[in-house]
Enzyme design. Structure first.
Site, PDB file in Angstrom:
ATOM      1  N   GLY A  55      36.981  37.852  39.503  1.00  0.00           N
ATOM      2  CA  GLY A  55      37.093  36.991  38.336  1.00  0.00           C
ATOM      3  C   GLY A  55      37.612  37.740  37.120  1.00  0.00           C
ATOM      4  CB  SER A  56      39.580  36.712  34.192  1.00  0.00           C
ATOM      5  OG  SER A  56      39.016  35.438  33.925  1.00  0.00           O
ATOM      6  N   GLY A  57      37.517  38.439  32.888  1.00  0.00           N
ATOM      7  CA  GLY A  57      36.396  38.673  31.989  1.00  0.00           C
ATOM      8  C   GLY A  57      35.807  40.057  32.067  1.00  0.00           C
ATOM      9  CG  HIS A  58      34.322  41.503  35.112  1.00  0.00           C
ATOM     10  ND1 HIS A  58      33.060  41.504  34.559  1.00  0.00           N
ATOM     11  CD2 HIS A  58      34.316  40.539  36.061  1.00  0.00           C
ATOM     12  CE1 HIS A  58      32.317  40.584  35.155  1.00  0.00           C
ATOM     13  NE2 HIS A  58      33.058  39.975  36.065  1.00  0.00           N
ATOM     14  CG  ASP A 111      34.301  38.273  44.214  1.00  0.00           C
ATOM     15  OD1 ASP A 111      35.502  37.993  44.057  1.00  0.00           O
ATOM     16  OD2 ASP A 111      33.533  38.506  43.262  1.00  0.00           O
ATOM     17  CG  HIS A 220      28.600  38.304  36.775  1.00  0.00           C
ATOM     18  ND1 HIS A 220      28.501  38.802  38.050  1.00  0.00           N
ATOM     19  CD2 HIS A 220      29.917  38.218  36.497  1.00  0.00           C
ATOM     20  CE1 HIS A 220      29.717  38.998  38.533  1.00  0.00           C
ATOM     21  NE2 HIS A 220      30.588  38.659  37.612  1.00  0.00           N
TER      22      HIS A 220
END
Length: 335
Positions: A55-58, A111, A220
């Protein structure tokens, strides 16, 4: 409290992020279909290739490590969400240049669901793919139950080891064996002081008191069962170093890699103060740091804290770690 971030439409976060990232690094990567970030030299790759997802955001993970000597294609999901299996299957097909593909997946529920479905479809289509799972968070499962361990910053050095072995012309089986040996000898423990806000929803990912910290925090904001009163840098370093040494059964005379990965809102000043104590503790125990990195590799927006990563090293693995690479956020030597 209203979320304060420099964003436009919350619905377009990932698309705009990737457009900006690709534009800023157009000499190394290009933006492909279905949120793929692609090594610009992929078409010339006469070797095993590397595909990953997340995912994005990392940021800078995971796409910051696409380029020569590391990852060839990253498939990006929405914020903190795995991409679907179809774009991952398409990425495997695109990446395959006749020598096979190593597919690296972090151990998180979404994932793994995508990864397993992608592998099932890849096998049905006769693709030559081997999957490696990074699962090194020591806080949520013992080593004997490593399949239950979350994947944290260990994915980044795993990309480096795999990419270097592939660049030297190793077969897919050889690259997978080397990569798996590294993955089997790594461990991570995270600590958080303050949670982040989700940029799509504004929700708080973890709620910690002003005088609290949590050792074992997930990527998260997942709890790790280690909530406790705030400790000093030296006290925190000692707790975490000892836990990682114990998990890996590192003994006097061994060589290790040590990474301190900032989670997004921890200063380099803090990380270097912690690293100073880590080196002191390890020297006292007769354990040599032969590879390191201090900075941000895998973040969680503005979460305050860091992940401490440790891996058992030998001359072969150190050779791959030091091999040349050229990616937007990790470079070594000349490619």
């Amino acid at each position: 409290m209203k979320m304060k971030k420099f964003i436009n439409s919350q619905e377009n976060l990932t698309a705009e992020l990737l457009e900006g990232f690709a534009a800023a690094n157009r000499d190394i990567v290009e933006l492909g279909p279905e949120n793929m970030v692609i090594n610009k030299k992929l078409d010339k790759a006469d070797r095993v290739t590397i595909v990953t997802q997340g995912g994005s955001g990392h940021e800078p993970a995971i796409s910051g490590f696409v380029g020569e000597g590391m990852v060839d294609i990253s498939v990006v999901g929405d914020v903190f969400a795995a991409p679907g299996p179809q774009p991952c299957l398409n990425a495997l097909k695109m990446a395959d240049k006749g020598k096979g593909v190593l597919y690296i997946v972090l151990n998180h529920a979404g994932d793994m669901l995508t990864g397993n479905m992608t592998m099932k479809q890849a096998k049905a289509e006769g693709l030559n793919v081997i999957k490696i799972v990074t699962q090194e968070d020591i806080s949520n499962a013992p080593r004997e139950n490593s399949d239950d361990r979350r994947g944290l910053v260990g994915c980044v050095p795993t990309y480096k080891i795999a990419g270097a072995a592939a660049a030297e012309g190793k077969s897919l089986e050889e690259v997978a064996k080397i990569t798996q040996r590294f993955a089997d000898n790594m461990a991570t423990l995270a600590v958080a002081l303050r949670g982040a806000t989700h940029p799509s929803t504004g929700s708080l990912l973890a709620d910690l008191g002003e005088d609290e910290m949590e050792i074992g925090m997930g990527q998260h904001g997942e709890g790790g069962g280690g909530r406790q009163p705030m400790k000093t840098a030296d006290e925190t370093a000692e707790i975490m170093v000892n836990a990682l040494i114990k998990d890996l059964s590192i003994e006097k005379g061994e060589k290790i890699m040590l990474i301190l990965n900032g989670s997004g809102a921890t200063t380099l000043m803090e990380l270097f103060i912690v690293y100073r104590k880590c080196e002191e503790l390890l020297k006292e125990k007769g354990i040599e740091i032969v590879a390191n990195y201090i900075g941000e590799l895998l973040t969680s927006q503005e979460q305050a804290g860091f992940q401490m990563f440790m891996a058992r090293m030998d001359d072969e693995l150190l050779h791959y770690w030091n091999a040349p690479c050229n990616t937007p956020y990790f470079k070594k030597g000349a490619v």
